[in-house]
Design a protein around this motif. Structure first.
Motif, PDB file in Angstrom:
ATOM      1  N   MET A 173     -11.811   3.530   5.662  1.00 40.19           N
ATOM      2  CA  MET A 173     -11.166   2.521   6.533  1.00 40.19           C
ATOM      3  C   MET A 173     -11.686   1.145   6.559  1.00 40.19           C
ATOM      4  O   MET A 173     -10.871   0.149   6.340  1.00 40.19           O
ATOM      5  N   ALA A 174     -12.830   1.037   5.917  1.00 34.90           N
ATOM      6  CA  ALA A 174     -13.457  -0.271   5.591  1.00 34.90           C
ATOM      7  C   ALA A 174     -13.017  -0.972   4.324  1.00 34.90           C
ATOM      8  O   ALA A 174     -13.227  -2.002   3.892  1.00 34.90           O
ATOM      9  N   ILE A 175     -12.242   0.017   3.461  1.00 32.55           N
ATOM     10  CA  ILE A 175     -11.684  -0.435   2.004  1.00 32.55           C
ATOM     11  C   ILE A 175     -10.220  -0.954   2.438  1.00 32.55           C
ATOM     12  O   ILE A 175      -9.518  -0.316   3.043  1.00 32.55           O
ATOM     13  N   SER A 176      -9.971  -2.053   1.735  1.00 24.26           N
ATOM     14  CA  SER A 176      -8.715  -2.368   1.699  1.00 24.26           C
ATOM     15  C   SER A 176      -7.728  -1.472   1.132  1.00 24.26           C
ATOM     16  O   SER A 176      -8.221  -0.680   0.336  1.00 24.26           O
ATOM     17  N   PHE A 177      -6.355  -1.411   1.398  1.00 23.06           N
ATOM     18  CA  PHE A 177      -5.575  -0.644   1.094  1.00 23.06           C
ATOM     19  C   PHE A 177      -5.254  -0.651  -0.546  1.00 23.06           C
ATOM     20  O   PHE A 177      -4.992   0.125  -1.116  1.00 23.06           O
ATOM     21  N   VAL A 178      -5.240  -1.991  -1.015  1.00 24.41           N
ATOM     22  CA  VAL A 178      -5.126  -2.634  -2.245  1.00 24.41           C
ATOM     23  C   VAL A 178      -6.344  -1.793  -3.072  1.00 24.41           C
ATOM     24  O   VAL A 178      -6.115  -1.222  -3.869  1.00 24.41           O
ATOM     25  N   ALA A 179      -7.640  -1.976  -2.608  1.00 22.18           N
ATOM     26  CA  ALA A 179      -8.676  -1.605  -3.447  1.00 22.18           C
ATOM     27  C   ALA A 179      -8.544   0.334  -3.282  1.00 22.18           C
ATOM     28  O   ALA A 179      -8.839   0.886  -4.391  1.00 22.18           O
ATOM     29  N   ALA A 180      -8.086   0.783  -2.140  1.00 21.95           N
ATOM     30  CA  ALA A 180      -7.965   2.195  -2.049  1.00 21.95           C
ATOM     31  C   ALA A 180      -7.170   2.692  -3.287  1.00 21.95           C
ATOM     32  O   ALA A 180      -7.302   3.584  -3.947  1.00 21.95           O
ATOM     33  N   GLY A 181      -5.903   1.866  -3.533  1.00 18.49           N
ATOM     34  CA  GLY A 181      -4.866   2.158  -4.428  1.00 18.49           C
ATOM     35  C   GLY A 181      -5.304   2.072  -5.971  1.00 18.49           C
ATOM     36  O   GLY A 181      -5.029   3.019  -6.540  1.00 18.49           O
TER      37      GLY A 181
ATOM     38  N   THR B 165       4.434   1.838   5.664  1.00 23.17           N
ATOM     39  CA  THR B 165       3.589   2.048   4.446  1.00 23.17           C
ATOM     40  C   THR B 165       3.992   1.216   3.102  1.00 23.17           C
ATOM     41  O   THR B 165       5.454   1.086   3.142  1.00 23.17           O
ATOM     42  N   PHE B 166       3.127   0.447   2.616  1.00 26.60           N
ATOM     43  CA  PHE B 166       3.448  -0.620   1.557  1.00 26.60           C
ATOM     44  C   PHE B 166       2.522  -0.519   0.742  1.00 26.60           C
ATOM     45  O   PHE B 166       2.703  -0.241  -0.589  1.00 26.60           O
ATOM     46  N   ASP B 167       1.290  -0.898   1.073  1.00 25.37           N
ATOM     47  CA  ASP B 167       0.378  -1.219   0.063  1.00 25.37           C
ATOM     48  C   ASP B 167      -0.148  -0.168  -1.181  1.00 25.37           C
ATOM     49  O   ASP B 167      -0.037  -0.456  -2.269  1.00 25.37           O
ATOM     50  N   ILE B 168      -0.177   1.009  -0.553  1.00 23.31           N
ATOM     51  CA  ILE B 168      -0.538   2.126  -1.257  1.00 23.31           C
ATOM     52  C   ILE B 168       0.330   2.452  -2.487  1.00 23.31           C
ATOM     53  O   ILE B 168       0.209   2.347  -3.629  1.00 23.31           O
ATOM     54  N   VAL B 169       1.491   2.453  -1.930  1.00 25.24           N
ATOM     55  CA  VAL B 169       2.973   2.963  -3.095  1.00 25.24           C
ATOM     56  C   VAL B 169       3.048   1.700  -3.803  1.00 25.24           C
ATOM     57  O   VAL B 169       3.337   1.944  -5.027  1.00 25.24           O
ATOM     58  N   TYR B 170       2.885   0.532  -3.197  1.00 26.99           N
ATOM     59  CA  TYR B 170       3.102  -0.738  -4.206  1.00 26.99           C
ATOM     60  C   TYR B 170       2.102  -0.912  -5.132  1.00 26.99           C
ATOM     61  O   TYR B 170       2.342  -1.190  -6.534  1.00 26.99           O
ATOM     62  N   VAL B 171       0.797  -0.619  -4.844  1.00 29.36           N
ATOM     63  CA  VAL B 171      -0.370  -0.854  -5.887  1.00 29.36           C
ATOM     64  C   VAL B 171      -0.243   0.324  -6.803  1.00 29.36           C
ATOM     65  O   VAL B 171      -0.443  -0.003  -8.146  1.00 29.36           O
TER      66      VAL B 171
END
Length: 318
Positions: free
Chosen positions: A138-146, A255-261
């Motif tokens: 949860m401390a990781i950004s969605f972009v970084a997780a992607g 939902t956006f970040d994970i899919v977009y990245v």
């Protein structure tokens, strides 16, 4: 110089404006009859909140709806053509299906894993360490997780962890993110990995609020652990579970970040968030983008109404 001026306005001007409003409100109240003050004072105090609500929520919503009835350039009224164009497109129904998969599987697994982990860690001495490790995503950004999971799903076994495991047992590497619906489910896995820690923390707090005497009494009466969980813990956790589930459903809808990245919405993974981005910034169709935003808003409204009614029911019980 502009940055310095802005800093001064924020640090000095905003508090000064708040103090001025408080002083001005009390001055106005002294000018009205004493019997009228109790009725006026609450409205004067909530007036700034109403102003912010109108400025940053109601007006943008109305403006977005108006734009959704205009053409791509926003200079001609086209009525419901943008909505009809979306709903007549097979790609849009694919997008709605993907969001439905996110809502069902993302919400379901996050809540289930959150409950299971909260209950299991409640009984160990190293509870804090376990919870900290699970909460780290949860401390990781969605972009970084992607980006991280993009490497894990990489086709090259020398890079992708998943394909390395597949080849280690004698299989052939798979293009994991190129085929639907497998790619959508793999994206959902990333969301589950990130949000399980959130659900665990909230549900663990609810679990701590359950009386240990009640649980011990049930065990002394002969109830086994499954009966204690399903007949006592789960019903008492129901309000907390509803809060977590509502939050996760709203997260799934936007939902956006994970899919977009990870895929950019390609290969059948498009969701409402990426569709809105593509319509607005790639196709440059303001009307269709606004229509997508309104559809997303309408999808979230029932969830919020359910939450409001649930809170009202709880207050009625109290």
């Amino acid at each position: 110089m502009n940055t310095l001026l802005m800093a001064i306005i924020v640090v000095v001007g905003v508090p000064a404006l708040v103090v001025a409003y408080i002083v001005g409100t009390e001055y106005v109240l002294r000018l009205v009859p004493e019997t009228t003050r109790p009725r006026i004072r609450p409205w004067l105090w909530v007036a700034p909140a109403f102003l912010f609500l109108i400025t940053f929520l109601i007006y943008p919503t109305i403006r977005t709806f108006i734009v959704s009835l205009m053409n791509a350039r926003g200079d001609e009224f086209v009525g419901l053509d943008n909505y009809l164009g979306l709903f007549s497109s097979g790609a849009f129904w694919q997008t709605l299906l993907n969001n439905a998969l996110w809502i069902v599987f993302f919400t379901g697994f996050v809540v289930i894993f959150g409950i299971v982990i909260a209950v299991l860690t409640d009984r160990v001495r190293y509870e804090t360490v376990v919870k900290a490790v699970i909460f780290i995503p949860m401390a990781i950004s969605f972009v970084a997780a992607g980006v991280i999971w993009g490497f894990m799903y990489n086709f090259d076994p020398n890079i992708g962890t998943v394909n390395a495991l597949i080849t280690a047992v004698g299989g052939e590497p798979l293009p994991l993110l190129l085929e639907w619906p497998r790619n959508t489910f793999l994206l959902i896995v990333v969301g589950i990995w990130m949000w399980t820690g959130f659900a665990m923390v909230i549900l663990s707090a609810g679990l701590k609020g359950i009386s240990t005497e009640l649980l011990e009494a049930a065990r002394m009466d002969g109830a086994n652990e499954f009966q204690v969980f399903f007949r006592i813990i789960l019903p008492l956790l129901a309000p907390t579970i509803a809060v977590v589930a509502t939050t996760i459903v709203i997260t799934a809808l936007k939902t956006f970040d994970i899919v977009y990245v990870m895929t950019g919405g390609r290969f059948g993974t498009e969701v409402i968030g990426t569709l809105f981005y593509r319509q607005l910034f790639t196709i440059d169709n303001d009307g269709a983008a606004a229509a997508v935003a309104i559809i997303l808003l309408l999808a979230i409204v029932p969830v919020m109404l359910f939450n409001i009614r649930r809170f009202q029911a709880q207050e009625a019980i109290r």
